[in-house]
Design a protein around this motif. Structure first.
Motif, PDB file in Angstrom:
ATOM      1  N   SER A 106     -91.458 -85.139 -17.223  1.00 43.64           N
ATOM      2  CA  SER A 106     -92.151 -84.429 -18.293  1.00 43.64           C
ATOM      3  C   SER A 106     -91.973 -82.929 -18.159  1.00 43.64           C
ATOM      4  O   SER A 106     -91.778 -82.220 -19.151  1.00 43.64           O
ATOM      5  N   LYS A 107     -92.001 -82.444 -16.927  1.00 42.22           N
ATOM      6  CA  LYS A 107     -91.847 -81.008 -16.697  1.00 42.22           C
ATOM      7  C   LYS A 107     -90.423 -80.544 -17.047  1.00 42.22           C
ATOM      8  O   LYS A 107     -90.228 -79.479 -17.633  1.00 42.22           O
ATOM      9  N   ILE A 108     -89.438 -81.355 -16.672  1.00 47.02           N
ATOM     10  CA  ILE A 108     -88.057 -81.028 -17.017  1.00 47.02           C
ATOM     11  C   ILE A 108     -87.879 -81.001 -18.537  1.00 47.02           C
ATOM     12  O   ILE A 108     -87.213 -80.120 -19.082  1.00 47.02           O
ATOM     13  N   TRP A 109     -88.510 -81.952 -19.190  1.00 44.00           N
ATOM     14  CA  TRP A 109     -88.412 -82.006 -20.654  1.00 44.00           C
ATOM     15  C   TRP A 109     -89.066 -80.788 -21.291  1.00 44.00           C
ATOM     16  O   TRP A 109     -88.577 -80.256 -22.297  1.00 44.00           O
ATOM     17  N   ASP A 110     -90.159 -80.311 -20.717  1.00 43.11           N
ATOM     18  CA  ASP A 110     -90.827 -79.123 -21.245  1.00 43.11           C
ATOM     19  C   ASP A 110     -89.927 -77.895 -21.167  1.00 43.11           C
ATOM     20  O   ASP A 110     -90.084 -76.955 -21.961  1.00 43.11           O
ATOM     21  N   ILE A 111     -89.002 -77.887 -20.212  1.00 41.16           N
ATOM     22  CA  ILE A 111     -88.042 -76.791 -20.106  1.00 41.16           C
ATOM     23  C   ILE A 111     -86.831 -77.038 -21.004  1.00 41.16           C
ATOM     24  O   ILE A 111     -86.362 -76.137 -21.700  1.00 41.16           O
ATOM     25  N   ALA A 112     -86.334 -78.280 -20.991  1.00 39.86           N
ATOM     26  CA  ALA A 112     -85.098 -78.590 -21.724  1.00 39.86           C
ATOM     27  C   ALA A 112     -85.303 -78.601 -23.231  1.00 39.86           C
ATOM     28  O   ALA A 112     -84.407 -78.165 -23.988  1.00 39.86           O
ATOM     29  N   TYR A 113     -86.449 -79.079 -23.683  1.00 45.47           N
ATOM     30  CA  TYR A 113     -86.668 -79.254 -25.122  1.00 45.47           C
ATOM     31  C   TYR A 113     -86.511 -77.956 -25.919  1.00 45.47           C
ATOM     32  O   TYR A 113     -85.753 -77.920 -26.906  1.00 45.47           O
ATOM     33  N   PRO A 114     -87.178 -76.856 -25.551  1.00 44.29           N
ATOM     34  CA  PRO A 114     -87.008 -75.630 -26.344  1.00 44.29           C
ATOM     35  C   PRO A 114     -85.583 -75.083 -26.292  1.00 44.29           C
ATOM     36  O   PRO A 114     -85.112 -74.496 -27.280  1.00 44.29           O
ATOM     37  N   VAL A 115     -84.890 -75.286 -25.166  1.00 42.78           N
ATOM     38  CA  VAL A 115     -83.505 -74.818 -25.056  1.00 42.78           C
ATOM     39  C   VAL A 115     -82.608 -75.616 -25.994  1.00 42.78           C
ATOM     40  O   VAL A 115     -81.762 -75.054 -26.706  1.00 42.78           O
ATOM     41  N   LEU A 116     -82.774 -76.933 -26.005  1.00 45.75           N
ATOM     42  CA  LEU A 116     -81.973 -77.785 -26.877  1.00 45.75           C
ATOM     43  C   LEU A 116     -82.265 -77.494 -28.353  1.00 45.75           C
ATOM     44  O   LEU A 116     -81.342 -77.437 -29.179  1.00 45.75           O
ATOM     45  N   MET A 117     -83.522 -77.308 -28.675  1.00 45.32           N
ATOM     46  CA  MET A 117     -83.891 -77.012 -30.063  1.00 45.32           C
ATOM     47  C   MET A 117     -83.357 -75.655 -30.494  1.00 45.32           C
ATOM     48  O   MET A 117     -82.913 -75.474 -31.630  1.00 45.32           O
ATOM     49  N   TYR A 118     -83.390 -74.689 -29.578  1.00 46.18           N
ATOM     50  CA  TYR A 118     -82.814 -73.366 -29.858  1.00 46.18           C
ATOM     51  C   TYR A 118     -81.325 -73.495 -30.164  1.00 46.18           C
ATOM     52  O   TYR A 118     -80.833 -72.931 -31.153  1.00 46.18           O
ATOM     53  N   TYR A 119     -80.618 -74.243 -29.327  1.00 45.89           N
ATOM     54  CA  TYR A 119     -79.174 -74.390 -29.510  1.00 45.89           C
ATOM     55  C   TYR A 119     -78.867 -75.098 -30.820  1.00 45.89           C
ATOM     56  O   TYR A 119     -77.938 -74.720 -31.545  1.00 45.89           O
ATOM     57  N   ALA A 120     -79.667 -76.114 -31.152  1.00 45.04           N
ATOM     58  CA  ALA A 120     -79.469 -76.831 -32.412  1.00 45.04           C
ATOM     59  C   ALA A 120     -79.743 -75.919 -33.602  1.00 45.04           C
ATOM     60  O   ALA A 120     -78.978 -75.897 -34.577  1.00 45.04           O
ATOM     61  N   ALA A 121     -80.808 -75.140 -33.532  1.00 46.69           N
ATOM     62  CA  ALA A 121     -81.188 -74.271 -34.647  1.00 46.69           C
ATOM     63  C   ALA A 121     -80.156 -73.185 -34.883  1.00 46.69           C
ATOM     64  O   ALA A 121     -79.757 -72.935 -36.029  1.00 46.69           O
ATOM     65  N   ILE A 122     -79.687 -72.536 -33.812  1.00 52.79           N
ATOM     66  CA  ILE A 122     -78.719 -71.456 -33.990  1.00 52.79           C
ATOM     67  C   ILE A 122     -77.372 -72.007 -34.455  1.00 52.79           C
ATOM     68  O   ILE A 122     -76.680 -71.382 -35.275  1.00 52.79           O
ATOM     69  N   SER A 123     -77.012 -73.198 -33.977  1.00 49.97           N
ATOM     70  CA  SER A 123     -75.750 -73.808 -34.401  1.00 49.97           C
ATOM     71  C   SER A 123     -75.774 -74.164 -35.880  1.00 49.97           C
ATOM     72  O   SER A 123     -74.812 -73.895 -36.615  1.00 49.97           O
ATOM     73  N   ILE A 124     -76.883 -74.752 -36.313  1.00 50.57           N
ATOM     74  CA  ILE A 124     -77.021 -75.114 -37.725  1.00 50.57           C
ATOM     75  C   ILE A 124     -77.003 -73.858 -38.601  1.00 50.57           C
ATOM     76  O   ILE A 124     -76.361 -73.814 -39.653  1.00 50.57           O
ATOM     77  N   GLY A 125     -77.706 -72.825 -38.147  1.00 45.35           N
ATOM     78  CA  GLY A 125     -77.738 -71.571 -38.900  1.00 45.35           C
ATOM     79  C   GLY A 125     -76.362 -70.941 -39.028  1.00 45.35           C
ATOM     80  O   GLY A 125     -75.985 -70.458 -40.103  1.00 45.35           O
ATOM     81  N   ILE A 126     -75.593 -70.943 -37.932  1.00 44.18           N
ATOM     82  CA  ILE A 126     -74.240 -70.378 -37.957  1.00 44.18           C
ATOM     83  C   ILE A 126     -73.335 -71.182 -38.885  1.00 44.18           C
ATOM     84  O   ILE A 126     -72.589 -70.612 -39.693  1.00 44.18           O
ATOM     85  N   ILE A 127     -73.402 -72.500 -38.777  1.00 44.55           N
ATOM     86  CA  ILE A 127     -72.546 -73.359 -39.610  1.00 44.55           C
ATOM     87  C   ILE A 127     -72.853 -73.150 -41.092  1.00 44.55           C
ATOM     88  O   ILE A 127     -71.937 -73.023 -41.923  1.00 44.55           O
ATOM     89  N   CYS A 128     -74.138 -73.088 -41.432  1.00 45.03           N
ATOM     90  CA  CYS A 128     -74.506 -72.871 -42.835  1.00 45.03           C
ATOM     91  C   CYS A 128     -74.030 -71.501 -43.321  1.00 45.03           C
ATOM     92  O   CYS A 128     -73.534 -71.367 -44.450  1.00 45.03           O
ATOM     93  N   ALA A 129     -74.165 -70.490 -42.469  1.00 42.29           N
ATOM     94  CA  ALA A 129     -73.704 -69.145 -42.848  1.00 42.29           C
ATOM     95  C   ALA A 129     -72.193 -69.109 -43.016  1.00 42.29           C
ATOM     96  O   ALA A 129     -71.673 -68.440 -43.916  1.00 42.29           O
ATOM     97  N   GLN A 130     -71.477 -69.853 -42.173  1.00 38.77           N
ATOM     98  CA  GLN A 130     -70.021 -69.884 -42.272  1.00 38.77           C
ATOM     99  C   GLN A 130     -69.547 -70.581 -43.542  1.00 38.77           C
ATOM    100  O   GLN A 130     -68.460 -70.281 -44.046  1.00 38.77           O
ATOM    101  N   LEU A 131     -70.346 -71.499 -44.061  1.00 36.72           N
ATOM    102  CA  LEU A 131     -70.005 -72.135 -45.327  1.00 36.72           C
ATOM    103  C   LEU A 131     -70.015 -71.116 -46.465  1.00 36.72           C
ATOM    104  O   LEU A 131     -69.290 -71.262 -47.455  1.00 36.72           O
ATOM    105  N   VAL A 132     -70.839 -70.079 -46.304  1.00 34.13           N
ATOM    106  CA  VAL A 132     -70.948 -69.038 -47.333  1.00 34.13           C
ATOM    107  C   VAL A 132     -69.966 -67.901 -47.087  1.00 34.13           C
ATOM    108  O   VAL A 132     -69.268 -67.458 -48.002  1.00 34.13           O
ATOM    109  N   PHE A 133     -69.893 -67.440 -45.838  1.00 33.30           N
ATOM    110  CA  PHE A 133     -69.119 -66.232 -45.530  1.00 33.30           C
ATOM    111  C   PHE A 133     -67.757 -66.518 -44.894  1.00 33.30           C
ATOM    112  O   PHE A 133     -66.979 -65.592 -44.665  1.00 33.30           O
ATOM    113  N   GLY A 134     -67.474 -67.797 -44.614  1.00 34.70           N
ATOM    114  CA  GLY A 134     -66.185 -68.150 -44.051  1.00 34.70           C
ATOM    115  C   GLY A 134     -66.166 -68.102 -42.533  1.00 34.70           C
ATOM    116  O   GLY A 134     -67.075 -67.574 -41.895  1.00 34.70           O
TER     117      GLY A 134
END
Length: 264
Positions: free
Chosen positions: A9-37
């Motif tokens: 549970s403690k490991i998950w408390d550390i890993a979860y925000p990191v994984l969610m951060y990586y997913a969020a920034i990746s999705i944001g970049i991909i969506c922006a690249q669809l617009v700006f190339g």
């Protein structure tokens, strides 16, 4: 926040925000690249947009932890001590960031990492103002709220000071995905965690990270400090001196944490 439900549970408390951060920034970049190339010229703009998307998530985790610790809404008041501390933080960061950049640039690591070359071309493919906005303003705020505000603070509830510093720096470095940036981020991450440990606040690390990234952008785009990376005797000497000064400053800074703790 860390809960006493076992190691998994403690490991998950550390890993979860990191994984969610990586997913969020990746999705944001991909969506922006669809617009700006997809190009080096548009990469920093797209990364900045992705960082803003990730910041919306990371701040909710950071705010949640502050509320659980009873720290939400408490703003640091200006004092001479805080000002002197911030000057020390900036001075240490300037010495370490310039020295580490110089020493790594003159080492074989640069030639060993094609991934770093590609990342560097993308990071510095825009104009200086976009790079300062993205790399020296938005990115430091995002990464410090995550790595020091959430990850380090949670680790600190699980383990001692030194292990928390090292583990948080390793996680921070691992998300840079090449040996050059990994080395730099790991060493800088140690200093950033120490800054947070002494003050109990994230803002010194945010400012230090902004200073480090700002120097990197300015020196890359303007050629400033080029004479300190040409592998000459002067370049090696000034880089080693700055490194020694920065390390001594950081050690003294860290020792002051222990003295305060002993008094408590």
């Amino acid at each position: 926040m860390i809960k006493k439900f076992g190691l998994a549970s403690k490991i998950w408390d550390i890993a979860y925000p990191v994984l969610m951060y990586y997913a969020a920034i990746s999705i944001g970049i991909i969506c922006a690249q669809l617009v700006f190339g997809v190009s080096n010229e548009s990469y920093m703009l797209c990364k900045t947009i992705g960082s803003v998307v990730a910041l919306l998530y990371v701040y909710t985790e950071y705010k949640h932890d502050l509320m659980l610790r009873g720290e939400y809404g408490i703003k640091p008041q200006f004092s001479l001590g805080r000002f002197v501390n911030l000057v020390a933080v900036i001075g240490i960061t300037v010495c370490l960031s310039i020295a580490l950049n110089n020493l790594i640039s003159m080492s074989p690591l640069i030639d060993m990492s094609e991934e770093f070359q590609n990342a560097s071309d993308a990071f510095y493919g825009s104009n200086i103002w976009m790079e300062l906005l993205g790399s020296a303003l938005v990115t430091p705020l995002l990464e410090e709220l995550l790595h020091r505000g959430v990850v380090y603070k949670r680790l600190r509830l699980m383990m001692g000071f030194a292990p928390s510093v090292l583990v948080s720096a390793l996680i921070f470095a691992a998300l840079h995905f090449n040996i050059v940036q990994f080395t730099y981020a790991f060493l800088l991450g140690i200093a950033l965690a120490i800054f947070v440990e002494k003050t109990g606040k994230v803002y010194p690390a945010v400012i230090a990270h902004m200073v480090a990234n700002g120097i990197a952008v300015i020196r890359t785009e303007t050629g400033f400090l080029m004479g300190t990376v040409d592998k000459s005797a002067f370049a090696w000497t000034i880089s080693v001196i700055l490194c020694v000064v920065g390390v001594i400053g950081l050690v003294l800074y860290g020792m002051s944490i222990n003295r305060k703790r002993d008094k408590r």
